[in-house]
Design a protein around this motif. Structure first.
Motif, short mmCIF file in Angstrom:
data_model
loop_
_atom_site.label_atom_id
_atom_site.label_comp_id
_atom_site.label_asym_id
_atom_site.label_seq_id
_atom_site.Cartn_x
_atom_site.Cartn_y
_atom_site.Cartn_z
N GLN B 6 -3.40 10.58 7.40
CA GLN B 6 -3.05 11.69 7.40
C GLN B 6 -1.03 12.08 7.66
O GLN B 6 -1.15 11.49 8.98
CB GLN B 6 -4.04 12.69 8.07
CG GLN B 6 -5.07 13.07 6.94
CD GLN B 6 -6.21 13.42 8.32
OE1 GLN B 6 -7.08 13.48 7.31
NE2 GLN B 6 -5.60 15.14 8.23
N LYS B 22 -0.20 14.99 4.06
CA LYS B 22 -0.39 14.22 2.91
C LYS B 22 -2.12 13.63 3.43
O LYS B 22 -1.79 13.33 4.26
CB LYS B 22 0.85 13.65 3.10
CG LYS B 22 1.90 14.69 2.18
CD LYS B 22 3.18 13.58 1.68
CE LYS B 22 4.05 14.44 1.19
NZ LYS B 22 5.69 13.07 0.60
N CYS B 23 -2.06 12.56 2.49
CA CYS B 23 -3.22 11.93 2.48
C CYS B 23 -3.70 11.09 1.56
O CYS B 23 -3.39 11.52 0.69
CB CYS B 23 -4.78 12.61 2.64
SG CYS B 23 -5.99 11.74 2.52
N GLU B 24 -3.64 9.86 2.86
CA GLU B 24 -3.85 8.18 1.57
C GLU B 24 -4.74 7.59 2.00
O GLU B 24 -5.40 7.23 3.43
CB GLU B 24 -2.76 7.41 0.99
CG GLU B 24 -2.05 6.44 0.75
CD GLU B 24 -0.92 5.59 1.48
OE1 GLU B 24 -0.13 6.22 1.57
OE2 GLU B 24 -0.80 4.44 0.48
N GLN B 25 -5.62 7.18 1.19
CA GLN B 25 -6.58 6.26 1.53
C GLN B 25 -6.02 4.44 0.85
O GLN B 25 -5.22 4.58 -0.73
CB GLN B 25 -8.36 6.56 0.84
CG GLN B 25 -8.26 7.14 -0.02
CD GLN B 25 -8.78 6.00 -1.45
OE1 GLN B 25 -9.50 5.11 -0.69
NE2 GLN B 25 -9.20 6.27 -2.02
N ASN B 26 -6.38 3.84 1.24
CA ASN B 26 -6.22 2.91 1.11
C ASN B 26 -7.48 1.51 0.25
O ASN B 26 -8.07 0.41 0.78
CB ASN B 26 -5.63 1.52 2.25
CG ASN B 26 -5.84 1.76 3.20
OD1 ASN B 26 -6.61 1.45 3.40
ND2 ASN B 26 -4.91 1.03 4.45
N SER B 68 -3.76 15.84 -6.98
CA SER B 68 -4.02 14.50 -6.16
C SER B 68 -3.17 13.39 -7.68
O SER B 68 -3.42 13.79 -8.49
CB SER B 68 -5.45 14.25 -6.38
OG SER B 68 -5.87 12.93 -7.15
N HIS B 73 -4.22 9.39 -3.12
CA HIS B 73 -3.76 10.49 -2.76
C HIS B 73 -4.33 11.67 -3.03
O HIS B 73 -4.81 11.94 -4.14
CB HIS B 73 -2.03 10.94 -2.98
CG HIS B 73 -1.14 8.80 -2.79
ND1 HIS B 73 -1.52 8.40 -3.27
CD2 HIS B 73 -0.54 8.89 -1.65
CE1 HIS B 73 -1.23 6.73 -2.56
NE2 HIS B 73 -0.22 7.38 -1.69
N ASN B 75 -2.85 15.21 -1.68
CA ASN B 75 -2.40 16.38 -0.03
C ASN B 75 -2.79 17.39 -0.95
O ASN B 75 -3.57 18.75 -1.80
CB ASN B 75 -0.92 16.02 -1.73
CG ASN B 75 -0.44 15.12 -1.21
OD1 ASN B 75 -0.65 14.06 -0.35
ND2 ASN B 75 0.55 14.42 -2.13
N CYS B 91 -9.17 14.61 5.71
CA CYS B 91 -9.25 14.84 4.82
C CYS B 91 -10.04 13.80 4.92
O CYS B 91 -10.15 12.43 6.03
CB CYS B 91 -8.01 13.35 3.72
SG CYS B 91 -7.50 13.15 2.66
#
Lengths: 113, 112
Positions: B6, B22-26, B68, B73, B75, B91
């Protein structure tokens, strides 16, 4: 309306002791009950979860006991360690977890060395 | 190798401003969530998206708008910030709706 009631609010245990945190729920449609552990400044992390077809689940020093008729479930931490000091949240959801998680208000656990 | 990240970690702003988190997941997960944790540490879900589609929308003021752009992602945009919006926003993601949820490190929002 608080759907998941958690107690106690805080708990102090000596190293090596057993920590017990209790949760009670109202909605009989709940069928997924996870416990989360949160350290200060971090996000919650899934610790262990149970579904109502079993009465107990154990993972290492952590055990969930589940009583469907009483609508209660509890977390037992055996041989509690100072590193277990954190806030613990119980939660519940319907649809096998596919619906929203409803959280308890948390228990701050302190394990003294 | 952060699974759910985040940005920013801290956000201090004035009342009335607009801000985004912002949020990102891998992890390759299909479902993402936004939670709010208040000053008493109470965690409550705000939104959930599955494959970019909104599936949970709690009774959150419409000043909060999730977006999204892709399934990695999610947000959160907040308009006209109010004092009561001060909280930690988390997130989370799960492989599928109903799967174990993995939380990000949180964004502490302070509205002055």
């Amino acid at each position: 309306q608080q759907q998941v009631k958690q107690s106690p609010q805080s708990l102090i245990v000596q190293k090596g002791g057993i920590s017990i945190i209790n949760c009670a729920y109202e909605n009989t449609a709940f069928d997924y009950f996870p416990w989360y552990q949160q350290f200060p400044g971090k996000g919650p992390a899934l610790l262990i979860a149970i579904r109502p077809d079993v009465s107990e689940k154990k993972e290492g020093r952590f055990t969930i006991s589940f009583n469907k008729s009483a609508k209660q479930f509890s977390l037992h931490i055996m041989d509690s360690q100072p590193g277990d000091s954190a806030t613990y949240f119980c939660a519940a959801s319907r649809g096998g977890g596919s619906e929203k998680l409803v959280f308890g208000k948390g228990t701050k656990l302190t394990v003294n060395p | 190798d952060t699974a759910v990240s985040q940005t920013p970690k801290y956000l201090v702003t004035q009342m009335g401003n607009d801000k985004s988190i912002k949020c990102e997941q891998n992890l390759g997960h299909d479902t993402m969530y936004w939670y709010k944790q208040d000053s008493k540490k109470f965690l409550k879900i705000m939104f959930s998206y599955n494959n970019k589609e909104l599936i949970i929308n709690e009774t959150v003021p419409n000043r909060f708008s999730p977006k999204s752009p892709d399934k990695a992602h999610l947000n959160l945009h907040i308009n006209s910030l109010e004092l009561g919006d001060s909280a930690v926003y988390f997130c989370a993601s799960s492989q599928y709706t109903g799967g174990p949820q993995f939380f990000g490190p949180g964004t502490r929002l302070t509205v002055l």
